[in-house]
Design an enzyme around this catalytic site. Structure first.
Site, PDB file in Angstrom:
ATOM      1  CD  GLU A  60      -1.457  -2.479   1.563  1.00 58.55           C
ATOM      2  OE1 GLU A  60      -2.259  -3.537   1.122  1.00 58.55           O
ATOM      3  OE2 GLU A  60      -0.560  -2.640   2.239  1.00 58.55           O
ATOM      4  CB  ALA A  82      10.467  -5.009   6.959  1.00 61.26           C
ATOM      5  CB  VAL A  83       8.677  -7.074   1.689  1.00 65.19           C
ATOM      6  CG1 VAL A  83       7.888  -8.546   0.953  1.00 65.19           C
ATOM      7  CG2 VAL A  83       7.851  -5.793   1.379  1.00 65.19           C
ATOM      8  CG  HIS A  90       2.696 -12.489  -0.447  1.00 60.67           C
ATOM      9  ND1 HIS A  90       3.252 -11.652   0.824  1.00 60.67           N
ATOM     10  CD2 HIS A  90       1.399 -11.820  -0.690  1.00 60.67           C
ATOM     11  CE1 HIS A  90       2.395 -10.808   1.311  1.00 60.67           C
ATOM     12  NE2 HIS A  90       1.300 -10.791   0.310  1.00 60.67           N
ATOM     13  NE  ARG A 129      20.168  -6.484   4.116  1.00 57.23           N
ATOM     14  CZ  ARG A 129      20.864  -7.409   4.513  1.00 57.23           C
ATOM     15  NH1 ARG A 129      20.685  -8.196   5.577  1.00 57.23           N
ATOM     16  NH2 ARG A 129      21.741  -8.233   3.534  1.00 57.23           N
TER      17      ARG A 129
END
Length: 158
Positions: A60, A82-83, A90, A129
Site C-alpha cells: 500500500e 519490511a517485506v 507473495h 538492516r
C-alpha cells in the site's frame, strides 16, 4: 580544467519530509522510522517538518506516496517498510510492485522518493538492516532524500 560536477549535500534543513511507513513487520519497521527521523534531525531538519504517514503494509505504500506527492506539500518522501520472504511467491509480488510503484511516483511527480523498504530473506536479515550489523536502512534512506532535495534544487536553479 576540472570537470564541472553537480552533486547534492546532506544539508537541506528547509525541506519538508513525509515518511510513508508500512505497519506490517512493525518490530523491524519502527527501528527504520527511528533511524530516519534521527538522521533528518541530526542534519538540521526540524521535527515540525517531518510527518509520519502509516499504511497497512508495503504493498500500500506506493498509493499513499502518490497521494502525498499529489499534494505538493513535501520536498521528499521516504518510504519505509519490511517485506520478509516466506514460502510462497507473495514476497516477489509485494516487493516488486512496491518498488515499481515508488519509482513511478517519483518520475510522475518529480519528487524524490527514497527507498527504505527492506526486501530480505529472513527475520535475521531484517533485524541486521534495521540498526544492528548492517546499519540502519531507514537512516540511509533519509540521507538519500536529503541529498536528492539538495541536488534537485541545484538543478532547478540552473
Amino acid at each position: 580544467m576540472p570537470l564541472k560536477t553537480i552533486e547534492g549535500t546532506f544539508i537541506a534543513p528547509q525541506g519538508k519530509y513525509a515518511l510513508v511507513v508500512g505497519r506490517f513487520n512493525s518490530f523491524v519497521v519502527e527501528s527504520l522510522v527511528s533511524g530516519a527521523v534521527d538522521a533528518l534531525v541530526r542534519h538540521g531538519v526540524s521535527e515540525n517538518d517531518i510527518t509520519i504517514i502509516r499504511a497497512p503494509g508495503a504493498f500500500e505504500i506506493p498509493l499513499v506516496a502518490q497521494k502525498v506527492a499529489q499534494q505538493g506539500e513535501y520536498d521528499a518522501i521516504i518510504a519505509l517498510g519490511a517485506v520478509i520472504r516466506g514460502g510462497t511467491p507473495h514476497f516477489e509480488y509485494v516487493a516488486g510492485e512496491c518498488t515499481k510503484g515508488l519509482a513511478q511516483v517519483s518520475m510522475e511527480f518529480g519528487v524524490p522518493v527514497a527507498f527504505g523498504v527492506l526486501t530480505v530473506d529472513s527475520i535475521e536479515q531484517a533485524i541486521e538492516r534495521s540498526g544492528t550489523k548492517a546499519g540502519n536502512k531507514g537512516a540511509e534512506a533519509a540521507l538519500s532524500a536529503l541529498e536528492m532535495v539538495s541536488l534537485l534544487s541545484q538543478l532547478e536553479a540552473k
